[in-house]
Design an enzyme around this catalytic site. Structure first.
Site, PDB file in Angstrom:
ATOM      1  N   ASN A 178     -34.513 -66.056  25.088  1.00 30.36           N
ATOM      2  CA  ASN A 178     -35.846 -65.583  24.715  1.00 30.36           C
ATOM      3  C   ASN A 178     -36.965 -66.272  25.502  1.00 30.36           C
ATOM      4  O   ASN A 178     -37.782 -65.619  26.156  1.00 30.36           O
ATOM      5  CB  ASN A 178     -35.988 -65.776  23.193  1.00 30.36           C
ATOM      6  CG  ASN A 178     -37.340 -65.353  22.681  1.00 30.36           C
ATOM      7  OD1 ASN A 178     -37.995 -64.514  23.309  1.00 30.36           O
ATOM      8  ND2 ASN A 178     -37.772 -65.921  21.581  1.00 30.36           N
ATOM      9  N   SER A 201     -45.618 -70.048  14.914  1.00 33.51           N
ATOM     10  CA  SER A 201     -45.019 -70.216  13.585  1.00 33.51           C
ATOM     11  C   SER A 201     -46.073 -70.722  12.590  1.00 33.51           C
ATOM     12  O   SER A 201     -46.130 -70.284  11.440  1.00 33.51           O
ATOM     13  CB  SER A 201     -43.882 -71.241  13.627  1.00 33.51           C
ATOM     14  OG  SER A 201     -42.661 -70.631  13.954  1.00 33.51           O
ATOM     15  N   LYS A 225     -43.806 -82.846  18.975  1.00 37.88           N
ATOM     16  CA  LYS A 225     -44.377 -81.586  19.471  1.00 37.88           C
ATOM     17  C   LYS A 225     -45.566 -81.154  18.599  1.00 37.88           C
ATOM     18  O   LYS A 225     -46.648 -80.855  19.104  1.00 37.88           O
ATOM     19  CB  LYS A 225     -43.284 -80.510  19.434  1.00 37.88           C
ATOM     20  CG  LYS A 225     -43.620 -79.229  20.147  1.00 37.88           C
ATOM     21  CD  LYS A 225     -42.512 -78.179  19.935  1.00 37.88           C
ATOM     22  CE  LYS A 225     -41.153 -78.622  20.427  1.00 37.88           C
ATOM     23  NZ  LYS A 225     -40.120 -77.570  20.278  1.00 37.88           N
ATOM     24  N   LYS A 285     -41.231 -79.044   9.952  1.00 36.17           N
ATOM     25  CA  LYS A 285     -41.123 -77.722  10.565  1.00 36.17           C
ATOM     26  C   LYS A 285     -40.133 -77.775  11.711  1.00 36.17           C
ATOM     27  O   LYS A 285     -40.151 -78.726  12.505  1.00 36.17           O
ATOM     28  CB  LYS A 285     -42.513 -77.338  11.111  1.00 36.17           C
ATOM     29  CG  LYS A 285     -42.598 -75.951  11.678  1.00 36.17           C
ATOM     30  CD  LYS A 285     -42.874 -74.924  10.607  1.00 36.17           C
ATOM     31  CE  LYS A 285     -42.723 -73.510  11.084  1.00 36.17           C
ATOM     32  NZ  LYS A 285     -41.307 -73.055  11.131  1.00 36.17           N
ATOM     33  N   THR A 342     -42.734 -68.665  22.695  1.00 34.36           N
ATOM     34  CA  THR A 342     -42.266 -69.846  23.431  1.00 34.36           C
ATOM     35  C   THR A 342     -42.467 -69.645  24.931  1.00 34.36           C
ATOM     36  O   THR A 342     -43.034 -70.505  25.626  1.00 34.36           O
ATOM     37  CB  THR A 342     -40.784 -70.134  23.104  1.00 34.36           C
ATOM     38  OG1 THR A 342     -40.657 -70.226  21.685  1.00 34.36           O
ATOM     39  CG2 THR A 342     -40.300 -71.416  23.747  1.00 34.36           C
ATOM     40  N   LYS A 400     -35.324 -80.064  11.872  1.00 35.44           N
ATOM     41  CA  LYS A 400     -34.437 -79.162  12.611  1.00 35.44           C
ATOM     42  C   LYS A 400     -33.183 -78.958  11.777  1.00 35.44           C
ATOM     43  O   LYS A 400     -32.797 -79.823  10.987  1.00 35.44           O
ATOM     44  CB  LYS A 400     -34.043 -79.787  13.962  1.00 35.44           C
ATOM     45  CG  LYS A 400     -33.613 -78.772  14.977  1.00 35.44           C
ATOM     46  CD  LYS A 400     -34.823 -78.045  15.545  1.00 35.44           C
ATOM     47  CE  LYS A 400     -34.537 -77.265  16.763  1.00 35.44           C
ATOM     48  NZ  LYS A 400     -35.783 -77.007  17.513  1.00 35.44           N
TER      49      LYS A 400
END
Ligand code: GLU
Length: 443
Positions: free
Chosen positions: A234, A371, A107, A83, A203, A119
Site C-alpha cells: 500500500n 488515523s 512517531k 495507537k 502512508t 502495536k
C-alpha cells in the site's frame, strides 16, 4: 541534564542480530547521547508499559483447529491513548511488536499527534488462509484483546497484511462483545463503518509530501530524480504513483519475489493495474485494459537496494539495510516507508557516505495522522471531505518536516536525529507536566 540511562546495557542479554527492540533501543540510546535528552525520558522509554500475549485459535474450513501466537503492546501513553496497527505476518514476535510500538510512540510525538504508541500482531502467513478463516482469526484476536483495547485507551489500525476489511471485522467483534457502537475503537475501517476518506493512501501520500518538501529545499528538477522503491504494498505503490505523476522517474520497483528495473522509467499505474489483475509484478505499459511488456531487467531485492539512483525508498520489511550492505547503497537520499528498514549499526555507515535519510517516524507518519483524523471524526460524529483531510495531512507533515529540517540545518545533525529530538522533547514536556521533577530539581 545529560543522559545517564544506558538502554543498551538494560537489554544486553538480548540477541542484537534478530532482536528488533534491542536494535531500536540501541539507536534511541545513541541518538539521546548526542542530544541533551533527560534521563527521565529515556528511562520512561526503556521498556513497554505492558504487552498482552495470547494463544488464539480458529476452526479452519476443513474442520481442524489452528493455533496462533497473538500480541498487543501498549508501549507508552504519555501523550494520549496508545495507537498503532495490527500486522499478520510470520515474522511477528514479541520483540518486533514492542519495537514497532516504541516507534509508534516516537512517531506520534514527532508529528504532534496526541497519541501514545502501540502495536499488535499475529504470527501467521495470511496468504495461507481463506477469507473466512481470516475473518475468524481477526475476530478471535479481538476476543483475546477486547479488554486491552478501547476508544480512549488503545486504538488499533491496519498494518502489514491487514486492511480495512480486517478492521471492519474487528470493530464489529468489539461492538458485539461490548454491546455498544464504538467506531472510534479502531481506525482504517471501511468508509461505511465510519472510516475516513484518504486513510488508505495516507502512508504513501505522507512519504510523497516529505519528498516534495525536500525537493523544494534542494531545488530539485524532478524529471532528473531517479527513484527505486523496494516493496509494492500500500505505502510503496501509492508513493511511487504520486512520484511518477509529479514528474520523478521511478526506475525500479519490487515485491517479495524480486524487482523490475528500467532506466527509462516504469509506468506505475500500469504496473499497479497488472498487479491487481494477475497478482504479479510485471514491467508493463497498459492502454485501457491492453497491457504490453516493456524492456526491463529483472533484479533481486538486494540489487535494487544497491542501484545507482537518487532516491531509494525501502517500503517492505524491517532490517533490509544493515552493516553488511549499507556500504553498497549509492542513493543520495533514503526515504523510509517501512518501519525500521535501516538497522542502528547501518546509521553511521550511511552518515559517513553522506546519505540523507528521511526517517520512518516521519516518512510513514501519514497513516497514523489520518488515523487521528478518523478518530476525531468518529468522536465528533463528523464526516470530513477529501479536501479537508488532504489539506490537514499536508499541514501536519510540512510542520514536522520543517521543524526537523531547521534543527538539521542549524545544529548540523542528521535528519533522523533531528526528528528524534523533536519527539523526545515533546515526551519530556509531557513527563514534566505529569510529574514533580521540576519541583524536586528546583529544590
Ligand atoms: N500501521 C501504521 C503505522 O505503522 C498506522 C498506524 C495507525 O494508523 O494507527 O504507522
Amino acid at each position: 541534564m545529560t543522559t545517564k540511562v544506558d538502554l543498551k546495557d538494560q537489554h544486553s542479554e538480548r540477541e542484537m542480530d534478530n532482536d528488533l527492540l534491542a536494535d531500536a533501543l540501541v539507536r534511541l540510546s545513541t541518538i539521546a547521547k548526542h542530544l541533551n535528552i533527560s534521563s527521565h525520558t529515556l528511562q520512561a522509554l526503556s521498556q513497554p508499559l505492558c504487552t498482552l500475549t495470547s494463544y488464539i485459535s480458529i476452526r479452519k474450513d476443513n474442520g481442524e483447529s489452528a493455533y496462533f501466537k497473538a500480541y498487543r503492546c501498549r508501549y507508552n501513553s504519555l501523550l494520549g491513548p496508545t495507537k498503532g496497527g495490527i500486522r499478520f505476518h510470520p515474522s511477528v514476535d514479541q520483540s518486533e511488536v514492542e519495537a514497532l510500538a516504541l516507534w509508534m510512540t516516537l512517531k506520534c510525538a514527532a508529528v504532534n499527534v496526541p497519541f501514545g504508541g502501540a502495536k499488535g500482531g499475529i504470527s501467521v502467513n495470511a496468504k495461507s488462509l481463506s477469507a473466512l478463516e481470516l475473518e475468524r482469526l481477526s475476530r478471535s484476536y479481538v476476543r483475546a484483546m477486547a479488554d486491552f483495547i478501547g476508544p480512549q485507551t488503545d486504538i488499533p489500525a491496519p498494518d502489514m497484511y491487514t486492511n480495512e476489511r480486517v478492521m471492519g471485522w474487528m470493530m464489529d467483534e468489539y461492538e458485539t462483545i461490548k454491546r455498544v457502537k464504538a467506531p472510534d475503537v479502531i481506525t482504517g475501517k471501511p468508509l461505511v463503518f465510519g472510516g475516513s476518506v484518504g486513510r488508505t493512501g495516507a502512508t504513501g501520500t505522507g512519504a510523497f509530501l516529505c519528498i516534495e518538501a525536500l525537493a523544494k529545499k534542494r531545488n530539485w528538477q524532478k524529471h532528473k530524480q531517479t527513484v527505486a522503491v523496494q516493496g509494492f504494498g500500500n505505502g510503496g505503490a501509492q508513493c511511487a504513483l504520486l512520484l511518477q505523476k509529479a514528474g520523478y522517474k521511478v526506475v525500479a520497483v519490487s515485491d517479495s519475489k524480486g524487482a523490475i528495473y528500467s532506466p527509462e522509467g516504469l509506468d506505475i499505474l500500469s504496473i499497479l493495474y497488472e498487479k491487481q489483475k494477475s497478482r504479479q509484478l510485471k514491467a508493463v505499459y497498459c492502454e485501457n485494459s491492453v497491457c504490453e511488456l516493456v524492456s526491463h531487467k529483472v533484479l533481486t531485492n538486494e540489487e535494487l537496494l544497491a542501484l545507482d539512483v537518487d532516491i531509494l525508498i525501502p517500503a517492505a520489511v524491517a532490517g533490509v539495510i544493515t552493516e553488511a550492505n549499507a556500504g553498497l547503497v549509492k542513493a543520495g537520499t533514503i526515504v523510509e516507508i517501512a518501519n525500521g528498514p535501516v538497522s542502528a549499526a547501518a546509521d553511521s555507515i550511511l552518515h559517513e557516505k553522506g546519505v540523507f535519510v528521511i526517517p520512518d517516524i516521519l516518512a510513514n507518519a501519514g497513516g497514523v495522522i489520518v488515523s487521528y483524523f478518523e478518530w476525531c471524526q468518529n468522536r465528533q460524529g463528523e464526516l470530513w471531505s477529501e479536501e479537508q483531510v488532504t489539506t490537514k495531512l499536508s499541514d501536519y507533515i510540512h510542520k514536522a518536516f520543517e521543524q526537523g529540517w531547521q534543527r538539521h540545518v542549524s545544529t548540523n545533525i542528521d535528519m533522523r536525529d533531528a526528528i528524534y529530538a523533536q519527539a523526545l522533547e515533546r515526551l519530556t514536556l509531557a513527563i514534566e507536566a505529569h510529574g514533580t521533577h521540576d519541583y524536586f530539581n528546583a529544590n
